[in-house]
Every structure is written in C-alpha cells, then in structure tokens.
Design an enzyme around this catalytic site. Structure first.
Site, PDB file in Angstrom:
ATOM      1  N   GLY A 146      -5.167   7.894   5.766  1.00 12.80           N
ATOM      2  CA  GLY A 146      -4.279   9.090   6.286  1.00 12.80           C
ATOM      3  C   GLY A 146      -3.072   9.025   5.235  1.00 12.80           C
ATOM      4  CE  LYS A 190       0.012   3.989  13.066  1.00 13.43           C
ATOM      5  NZ  LYS A 190       0.633   4.946  11.946  1.00 13.43           N
ATOM      6  CG  ASP A 209       0.650  -0.091   9.605  1.00 19.74           C
ATOM      7  OD1 ASP A 209       0.495   0.583  10.164  1.00 19.74           O
ATOM      8  OD2 ASP A 209       1.170   0.331   8.287  1.00 19.74           O
ATOM      9  NE  ARG A 258       6.189   6.681   0.816  1.00 18.40           N
ATOM     10  CZ  ARG A 258       5.158   6.357   1.785  1.00 18.40           C
ATOM     11  NH1 ARG A 258       4.198   5.627   1.602  1.00 18.40           N
ATOM     12  NH2 ARG A 258       5.360   6.912   3.083  1.00 18.40           N
ATOM     13  NE  ARG A 264      -5.256   8.278  11.333  1.00 28.94           N
ATOM     14  CZ  ARG A 264      -4.647   7.323  10.594  1.00 28.94           C
ATOM     15  NH1 ARG A 264      -5.232   7.013   9.596  1.00 28.94           N
ATOM     16  NH2 ARG A 264      -3.292   7.038  10.718  1.00 28.94           N
ATOM     17  CE  LYS A 320      -2.934   0.942   3.606  1.00 26.72           C
ATOM     18  NZ  LYS A 320      -4.084   1.106   4.373  1.00 26.72           N
ATOM     19  CB  SER A 321       3.710   2.359   1.990  1.00 24.86           C
ATOM     20  OG  SER A 321       3.286   2.225   3.101  1.00 24.86           O
ATOM     21  CD  GLN A 367       0.479   8.200   7.303  1.00 18.62           C
ATOM     22  OE1 GLN A 367       0.123   9.242   8.066  1.00 18.62           O
ATOM     23  NE2 GLN A 367      -0.016   7.132   7.179  1.00 18.62           N
ATOM     24  NE  ARG A 404      -4.994   0.046  13.068  1.00 24.75           N
ATOM     25  CZ  ARG A 404      -4.180   0.232  11.980  1.00 24.75           C
ATOM     26  NH1 ARG A 404      -2.844   0.303  12.073  1.00 24.75           N
ATOM     27  NH2 ARG A 404      -4.862   0.416  10.904  1.00 24.75           N
TER      28      ARG A 404
HETATM   29  C1  S3P Z   1       2.690   4.904   6.298  1.00 22.32           C
HETATM   30  C2  S3P Z   1       3.116   5.202   7.402  1.00 22.32           C
HETATM   31  C3  S3P Z   1       2.955   4.542   8.881  1.00 22.32           C
HETATM   32  C4  S3P Z   1       2.013   3.712   8.891  1.00 22.32           C
HETATM   33  C5  S3P Z   1       0.760   3.575   7.439  1.00 22.32           C
HETATM   34  C6  S3P Z   1       1.375   3.990   6.343  1.00 22.32           C
HETATM   35  C7  S3P Z   1       2.987   5.324   5.267  1.00 22.32           C
HETATM   36  O1  S3P Z   1       2.103   5.698   9.299  1.00 22.32           O
HETATM   37  O2  S3P Z   1       1.102   3.383   9.963  1.00 22.32           O
HETATM   38  O3  S3P Z   1       0.180   2.567   7.453  1.00 22.32           O
HETATM   39  O4  S3P Z   1       2.951   4.924   3.951  1.00 22.32           O
HETATM   40  O5  S3P Z   1       3.833   6.075   5.112  1.00 22.32           O
HETATM   41  P1  S3P Z   1       2.757   6.858  10.542  1.00 22.32           P
HETATM   42  O6  S3P Z   1       3.668   7.721   9.422  1.00 22.32           O
HETATM   43  O7  S3P Z   1       1.548   7.661  11.071  1.00 22.32           O
HETATM   44  O8  S3P Z   1       3.737   6.160  11.421  1.00 22.32           O
END
Ligand code: S3P
Length: 402
Positions: free
Chosen positions: A99, A352, A325, A32, A127, A27-28, A174, A356
């Site tokens: 988020g 989150k 996560d 990007r 959030r 997903k991350s 993030q 959580r």
């Molecule tokens: C993510 C960073 C994490 C993670 C989220 C995805 C990202 O969050 O928990 O699921 O893709 O950069 P945080 O930056 O709030 O730690």
C-alpha cells in the site's frame, strides 16, 4: 511469494532470548529513500535498505519510471535525474502487496505529464485508494479506477498540477506523503493539515535531501506541513535505522519468555512511531533506550529489554497513528497481561493488508483469549498467564498477523 502457495509454519514454546541482535531496515524509510533518491540529482547511497518484497516493488516501479537502482559492495544506490525527471513506464506498475508503494507513487507520478497503470496482489486490489485520489484530483490529477477507487487504476498525470491546502480526513501518513510527493513537481506552496500527527518520515527525508519543509502548529493544535514546489534535491547518503515495527515482535517475545535479556541495536525511535514502546512501559515492561542518536534526521537508539510481568492498560485513540502497525502484537501481549487492555480508535485496522481488527479477534479467540470488539475498540482480558494456544492461525497472507 506466489499468492497460491501459502507455507504453514509451526510455532513452539522457546527458552529465554539472550544476547545482542538487530532487525532489518525500516520499511517506511526504505521506500522514501528510494523515491527521493530517484528525484535527486546524482547517485544516492542507501545503507541498511530493507530488502523485503514491498520495498523491492518500489525499486522495480522506479526502474520502470526511468530511475535505475541496484546493489554493490557498499550497499544500495539510486541514480536520480532531478524533480520531474520520471518518464512514462512501458508496463503496468505492479506493487504486489504494498500500500505504501502504491499510494506514494500515485502522488509522485501525478505531477508528471504521462499516464501510468497500477495494480497489485489480491489484498492490495481490495484496499481503498480513493483517499489519495481525492486530494490528488484537487491538484489536477485524473484517475480511472475500479469501483470504490480500487486497483487496477490509471493515474493520468499532468505537468500543470496546482498547489492545495488539504486537511486530512483520515490519520494517514501515506495520504500526506502522496500529496507532498505530488507537490514536489507542482509550482507554489502545498499545505497538508493534520489533526492527528502521523509518521513524518517523508518530511524528514525531504529535508535530508535539501528541500525546505515547514511544519507549524495551527490555532487548534493541528499541524500544518508546507512544501514549495521545484526544490533541488541533492543526492545523499542514507543510513536506514532498524524497523521499530519489526523490533516489536522480538521485543514481545523477550518480554514474555522468562529469563530473557536482549539488546536490539540501532532501532528507529521516531516519537511518531514509538507508541508501542510507550504503551509497553505503561504496562510495566522493562525496556531502556540506550545510546540515543540521530541518523539521516531520524532518532535511533539501542533497546535493552528484560522479561517482564505486564499489566493491562487503556491505550487511547490519540496514540493509534504512532503504533498503528503494532496492534496485532500488542493484542498478543495483552492476552498474557494481568487485567484488561482497552485499545481505542482502531478503525484504520480494517483497511490494512487484511481486516486486521477481525483477524486479531478471531485468531486470539481461537487461542482461548477472552476479548470483545465494540465499534473501533478492542478489549482483551488477560489473566496474567499464557493463553491456551494450540490453534491454527489464519493469516490472510498478512505479515503482521503471521
Ligand atoms: C505507512 C503508513 C501507515 C502504516 C504503513 C506504512 C507509511 O499506513 O500502516 O504500514 O510508510 O507511510 P497509513 O498511512 O494507511 O496509516
């Protein structure tokens, strides 16, 4: 899924997990790849993009910002027109539950000379966004937000952002990424300092698209990540690895179900994401990383997992960013292990998609698991056999709790 129609699911005891499987794309990395593809010159191709709602919200927001994307027989494509090429969205950017989309895009649009309006679902609207507003304000971006820096909010962007050197007060990829994405369209050198390393997918993807990102160790062991503004990003091919956070659930099931022997192909094993697997190996899990290789700058391997007897361990706070996560599923595994597992430094879990820490504790207690939460530490007492179970789990619409 509409917020008003939760769908109950039943979980039953199953037999061993055997064979070869794969999981959807990371997903991350998917977020990007779309964002940098939108800023590169030409058509970027993405194979294995995660087609989950969060990523589709990023694609839809980028379309409103003028960067087209879609899918054909060869996979996903994004058409970019270069750094600084986004245009004023004609509507509110609704990022649903995501988020990552929200925080990264807030940075991205901040250094463009237009205003955008952001909102999301009930969970996202609770959030904290102040953590990105604070450094972006220092760069010259203005905001109009609800109390506590919550959505809906307006990002009042400017072409005159200034570079900053910013030490992250929270270990958050993030926040780091929002600053680096804003820095792309900002003249000069922007530096983010991390005292605890967080996932570096933004840095890796920026390099893949041709930007120079310098990562150096500071005198106290902290990491300095620097990016000079106005790089030329070139359209690329991106192969998205399988998501290690999704693989975590299948891995957990294979470890717990006697007789399991499973291979998960093509899983991302970036060391800044792999804390869960390191912890499992300390717990005695039989997991091997086969065929290690590199794809679009990211380490990838096939995971071979055999059912295992687990023992309780201490999981130090320093490891939290590399497995943030995965605590919900680790806590489940800990409840089957022999002895106690202490998970430290879990404060970030409270902000989150749901709280959580609270959700893990109350749901496992409902399943008959003995545990304590003291400050930011969760201690789960396992007795080497399955907990009573049979409870009704409250998910608060949080996918990792479900
Ligand atoms: C993510 C960073 C994490 C993670 C989220 C995805 C990202 O969050 O928990 O699921 O893709 O950069 P945080 O930056 O709030 O730690």
């Amino acid at each position: 899924m509409p917020e008003t129609s939760p769908q109950p699911l039943n979980s039953r005891i199953c037999g061993p997990l055997k064979g070869i499987a794969s999981v959807p794309g990371d997903k991350s990395i998917s977020h990007r790849a779309l964002m940098l593809g939108a800023l590169a010159l030409g058509r970027t191709r993405i194979r294995g993009l995660l087609e989950g709602e969060d990523v589709l919200h990023t694609a839809a927001a980028l379309r409103l910002l003028g960067a087209q994307s879609g899918k054909d027989s060869e996979g996903w494509w994004v058409e970019g027109q270069g750094v600084g090429s986004l245009s004023e969205p004609a509507n509110v950017l609704d990022l649903g539950n995501s988020g990552t989309s929200t925080r990264l895009l807030m940075g991205l649009v901040g250094s463009h000379g237009f205003t955008s309006f952001f909102t999301g679902d009930a969970s996202l609207r609770k959030r904290p966004m102040a953590r990105v507003m604070e450094p972006l304000s220092k760069m010259g971006v203005n905001f109009m937000a609800r109390a506590g820096g919550r959505l809906p909010l307006a990002v009042i962007g400017t072409r005159d952002t200034v570079p900053i050197t910013y030490k992250l007060p929270v270990a958050s990829a993030q926040v780091k990424s929002a600053i680096l994405l804003c820095a792309l369209n900002t003249q000069g050198l922007t530096t983010v300092i991390e005292t605890q390393a967080t996932r570096d997918h933004t840095e890796t993807m920026l390099r893949h698209f041709g930007a120079q990102v310098i990562t150096e160790k500071g005198p106290d062991g902290e990491t300095h990540i620097s990016l000079r503004g106005y790089p030329t990003l070139k359209a690329r091919e991106v192969d998205v690895p399988g998501d290690p956070s999704s693989a975590a659930f299948v891995t957990a099931a294979a470890l717990l179900c006697q007789g399991s022997e499973l291979v998960l192909k093509n899983i991302g094993i970036n060391p800044l994401r792999a804390g869960f697997y390191e912890t499992l190996q300390e717990m005695g899990a039989n997991i091997a990383f086969e065929n290690p290789r590199v794809q679009a700058g990211e380490k990838v391997a096939d995971l071979k997992i055999k059912a295992s007897t687990l023992k309780g361990v201490r999981v130090p706070a320093a490891r939290a960013p590399s497995m943030i996560d995965e605590y919900p599923v680790l806590a489940v595994l800990a409840s089957f292990a022999n002895g106690k597992t202490g998970m430290e430094g879990l404060g970030e879990l409270r902000v989150k998609e749901s709280d959580r820490l609270n959700m893990i504790a109350s749901n496992l207690q409902a399943c008959g698991v003995k545990l304590e939460v003291e400050g930011d530490t969760l201690t789960v007492h396992g007795n080497g056999k399955p907990p009573t179970g049979g409870a009704k789990i409250t998910t608060a619409m949080d996918h990792r709790i479900a």
